[in-house]
Structure formats: structure tokens, C-alpha cells
Design a protein around this motif. Structure first.
Motif, mmCIF file in Angstrom:
data_model
loop_
_atom_site.group_PDB
_atom_site.id
_atom_site.type_symbol
_atom_site.label_atom_id
_atom_site.label_comp_id
_atom_site.label_asym_id
_atom_site.label_seq_id
_atom_site.Cartn_x
_atom_site.Cartn_y
_atom_site.Cartn_z
ATOM 1 N N CYS A 139 2.043 7.659 1.843
ATOM 2 C CA CYS A 139 1.232 6.566 1.288
ATOM 3 C C CYS A 139 0.989 6.827 -0.194
ATOM 4 O O CYS A 139 0.046 7.608 -0.367
ATOM 5 C CB CYS A 139 0.208 6.198 2.200
ATOM 6 S SG CYS A 139 -0.493 4.549 1.647
ATOM 7 N N CYS B 229 -6.739 5.049 7.605
ATOM 8 C CA CYS B 229 -5.583 5.850 7.005
ATOM 9 C C CYS B 229 -5.787 7.246 7.681
ATOM 10 O O CYS B 229 -4.970 7.974 7.925
ATOM 11 C CB CYS B 229 -5.981 5.870 5.469
ATOM 12 S SG CYS B 229 -5.933 4.509 4.765
ATOM 13 N N PRO C 102 -6.673 2.251 -1.191
ATOM 14 C CA PRO C 102 -5.682 1.890 -0.728
ATOM 15 C C PRO C 102 -6.055 0.140 -0.238
ATOM 16 O O PRO C 102 -5.057 -0.437 -0.413
ATOM 17 C CB PRO C 102 -5.318 2.648 0.555
ATOM 18 C CG PRO C 102 -6.630 3.175 0.852
ATOM 19 C CD PRO C 102 -7.262 3.683 -0.392
ATOM 20 N N GLY D 127 -0.475 4.296 -1.975
ATOM 21 C CA GLY D 127 -1.802 3.686 -2.068
ATOM 22 C C GLY D 127 -2.804 4.565 -1.728
ATOM 23 O O GLY D 127 -3.862 4.386 -2.425
ATOM 24 N N ARG E 129 0.897 -1.337 0.118
ATOM 25 C CA ARG E 129 0.163 -0.095 0.112
ATOM 26 C C ARG E 129 1.032 1.230 0.094
ATOM 27 O O ARG E 129 0.564 2.142 -0.712
ATOM 28 C CB ARG E 129 -1.011 -0.010 1.328
ATOM 29 C CG ARG E 129 -2.045 -0.918 1.154
ATOM 30 C CD ARG E 129 -2.809 -1.095 2.310
ATOM 31 N NE ARG E 129 -4.009 -2.282 2.068
ATOM 32 C CZ ARG E 129 -4.798 -2.736 3.178
ATOM 33 N NH1 ARG E 129 -4.687 -2.117 4.373
ATOM 34 N NH2 ARG E 129 -5.809 -3.594 2.764
#
Ligand code: SF4
Length: 350
Positions: A215, A206, A223, A217, A156
Motif C-alpha cells: 500500500c 491498516c 492513507p 497510501g 489508497r
């Protein structure tokens, strides 16, 4: 470009504040004060956790530690006692390996776990993951500890498009890029905690993630679709013939070969199972005995790796053969594929 020092600092700070309180763990504050986790506890917990969850493993872990506080105590246990204590954790091969490893540590290492990944890996039943986990967590060695949780976080974080399992070496390399000599034990545990509590398989949290700023992703908006997975291949279909050979009320069964599908179990005699349907003359030629074989339709069954259509043929016979002649009451324990065929063959008789 991934800012590795900033990402590491963010995750370690999160771990300092949020580390899970686990009975085999020395928390980050104690770790900073120089305390280390007991390698016996780390090893035992990692073996238990390989196929089960923290809530399920915890009472077992506490029971083991109470009965056998050191690896030498565990090494001295009777095999049967260990198997009984392990019941409920499944995978008995793992329990046997546990005992073999405890005895190797007690007998060959004076009851002290070796402190390098390489020497740990040489112990019986200790795989690459467990060796890395014990080296990092118990001895603060710079080891790359990669399990399914860490693979998911890496996939991810870096939006890895290669599907698993092909992506595994890449994910391991990416995880290795983040390991440094600074707090390697805490780093390994921080990643584990992140995967277990925040970057969860479904519905990652998240908004609470300490590394969300890096991140890739998350930037895709989906994600949770990482790691990418290969589509499962369609299940192949096979055809066979099942022979219901009867002698009055009795039905002829055969013992299947010890290895392979339904190995060692009783079942009906059958032809081979192949991709093409069986023609009439082929089905008659493959029969286990000569007789006036009558057609009793087909039955379908789905196994894990393929589906099967069996033509059911039935004949009344006095033929000799390597058969186990079985009364109707004895047929109920047959594997369901054969039970279906017996029912098809016998019910149509009446
Ligand atoms: Fe996982 Fe979300 Fe954190 Fe990315 S931002 S690492 S997907 S929890």
C-alpha cells in the motif's frame, strides 16, 4: 512495482478466512465446491445496496426473497404492492426499474438472467456497475466491479494524487489491472469486503489489512487522505427583489414554474436572481404591479448551490393580476426564503 499475483493471493486468502456472511452470498468454501450465488439474489441485493447499507438492506432483502423467491414471482407482482414493500429504501425510480428488469427477465429471457456483462447491461435499469457485479459474482465472469469502496481502496493502494471525480477512469483502470480469470467473483467480493470492513472511509484499519505490504497510501503516513478531493468551489451569491403585495390582511402569491428551484410551489413574486444588486429604479420596473413600493430591508437565504439576498419591497394595492390572494394562516407553508421575506414585509407594517 506492484506484485499483482502476490497481492491477489493475499487478498483472496484473507477473503477465504474473513468473508462476510451475507444472505445473498455463496461463501468462498461453497464457491470452491462449485456452488454459485443465485443471480436473482445478487441482482436484488446490489440494487438495494446502491443507496443504503448492508444492515438496513438485509431485512428488506429477506422479506423480498420470502414473498417473491424467484425473479418470475417478482415480475408478477402488482406495482402498488412492490412500491409498498420498497417503502423505506427510498429512490422509487429504482423500484420501478427493478420491476421493469424483473419483467424483462421473466418475459424475454424465460425467467433466467443472462450470464454476460453485456447482456445484463441491456436489461432495463441495469447500469455498468450492477451488470459487472452480477456477471462476476453470479457467473464468475472476468468483470471489473468498481463502486465507491473499490475506488477508495485503489486510490489508497496506489496513492493516486488525481482528485475525484477526475480520477475515476484511472481508478477503474487500476482496478481492472488486478482482475484476472482466476476466481473473479470472489475477487470482486473480496475487494468489496476490504473496502467495507478494513479500508473504511474514516480510520482505515491498516494493521489488519491483508494488502498493507503493497500500500503506497500507507507509506505516506496519511492513507485516509486518499482519494484526494477537489476543494468545493465557493458558493456564488445572488441578489433579487421580493414583492410583498398586500390587500388588507391578504398577501399576493404566485405559482412558480414547474421546473427549476422551488418548482411548482407558491411563493412571492420576485425579480430575477442575479449576481449584481438591484438598483431602485430597476427594482421598481420589475415589480408585478404598479404601486407605491416601500423598502422593508433585506433577507438572506442559503440554497445548496448559491446564497441569496432579497430586497423586500411592499405595496398595498387593489391591482388585478395572476395572483393567489392568501390569508395570513395560509402563508405558513411557504418555502422558508419567502416566509422570511413575508415576515420582513408584514412585521414592519405594524
Ligand atoms: Fe487501505 Fe490501509 Fe489497507 Fe492501504 S493498508 S489498502 S489504506 S486499509
Amino acid at each position: 512495482m506492484l506484485d499483482i499475483p502476490a497481492l491477489r493471493a493475499a487478498l483472496l486468502a484473507w477473503y477465504d478466512a474473513q468473508a462476510r456472511d451475507l444472505p445473498w452470498r455463496t461463501g468462498p468454501a461453497a464457491g470452491k465446491a462449485g456452488q454459485r450465488s443465485d443471480p436473482y439474489r445478487v441482482w436484488l441485493s446490489e440494487v438495494m445496496l446502491q443507496q443504503t447499507t448492508v444492515p438496513h438492506a438485509t431485512p428488506y432483502f429477506l422479506g423480498f426473497i420470502q414473498r417473491w423467491p424467484t425473479v418470475s414471482d417478482l415480475a408478477a407482482v402488482d406495482d402498488g404492492d412492490l412500491m409498498a414493500a420498497w417503502a423505506g429504501l427510498g429512490y422509487y425510480a429504482r423500484a420501478r426499474n427493478l420491476l421493469a428488469c424483473a419483467r424483462a427477465v421473466a418475459n424475454d429471457h424465460g425467467g433466467v438472467f443472462p450470464d454476460t456483462e453485456e447482456a445484463l447491461r441491456a436489461l432495463p435499469g441495469v447500469g455498468a456497475y450492477t451488470a459487472a457485479a452480477v456477471a462476476a459474482i453470479a457467473f464468475d465472469r472476468e468483470a471489473n466491479v468498481v463502486d465507491g469502496n473499490v475506488e477508495r481502496v485503489m486510490a489508497r493502494l496506489l496513492a493516486v494524487e488525481t482528485p475525484v471525480p477526475d480520477a475515476k477512469p484511472e481508478l477503474k483502470r487500476l482496478a481492472g489491472d488486478l482482475v484476472t480469470g482466476e476466481r473473479p467473483g470472489d475477487w470482486a467480493q473480496a475487494l468489496m469486503d476490504l473496502g467495507a470492513t478494513v479500508c473504511r472511509p474514516k480510520s482505515p484499519l491498516c494493521a489488519l489489512c491483508p494488502v498493507s505490504a503493497w500500500c503506497e497510501g500507507l507509506k505516506t503516513g496519511l492513507p485516509e487522505t486518499f482519494p484526494r478531493k477537489l476543494k468545493k468551489p465557493a458558493r456564488p451569491h445572488r441578489h433579487g427583489v421580493a414583492y410583498v403585495l398586500t390587500r388588507g390582511d391578504q398577501t399576493a402569491l404566485v405559482r412558480r414554474p414547474p421546473k427549476g428551484l422551488l418548482g411548482g410551489m407558491l411563493g412571492l413574486p420576485t425579480s430575477d436572481w442575479r449576481s449584481e444588486p438591484w438598483l431602485d429604479e430597476e427594482a421598481a420596473a420589475a415589480a408585478p404591479a404598479a404601486g407605491a413600493w416601500l423598502e422593508f430591508g433585506t433577507v438572506d437565504h442559503v440554497f445548496t448551490h448559491f446564497s441569496l439576498t432579497l430586497r423586500v419591497l411592499r405595496a398595498e394595492t387593489n391591482a388585478d393580476g395572476d395572483f393567489v390572494w392568501t390569508e395570513p394562516a395560509g402563508l405558513s407553508g411557504l418555502p422558508s426564503v419567502f416566509l422570511k421575506a413575508v415576515k420582513a414585509g408584514r412585521e414592519r407594517l405594524v
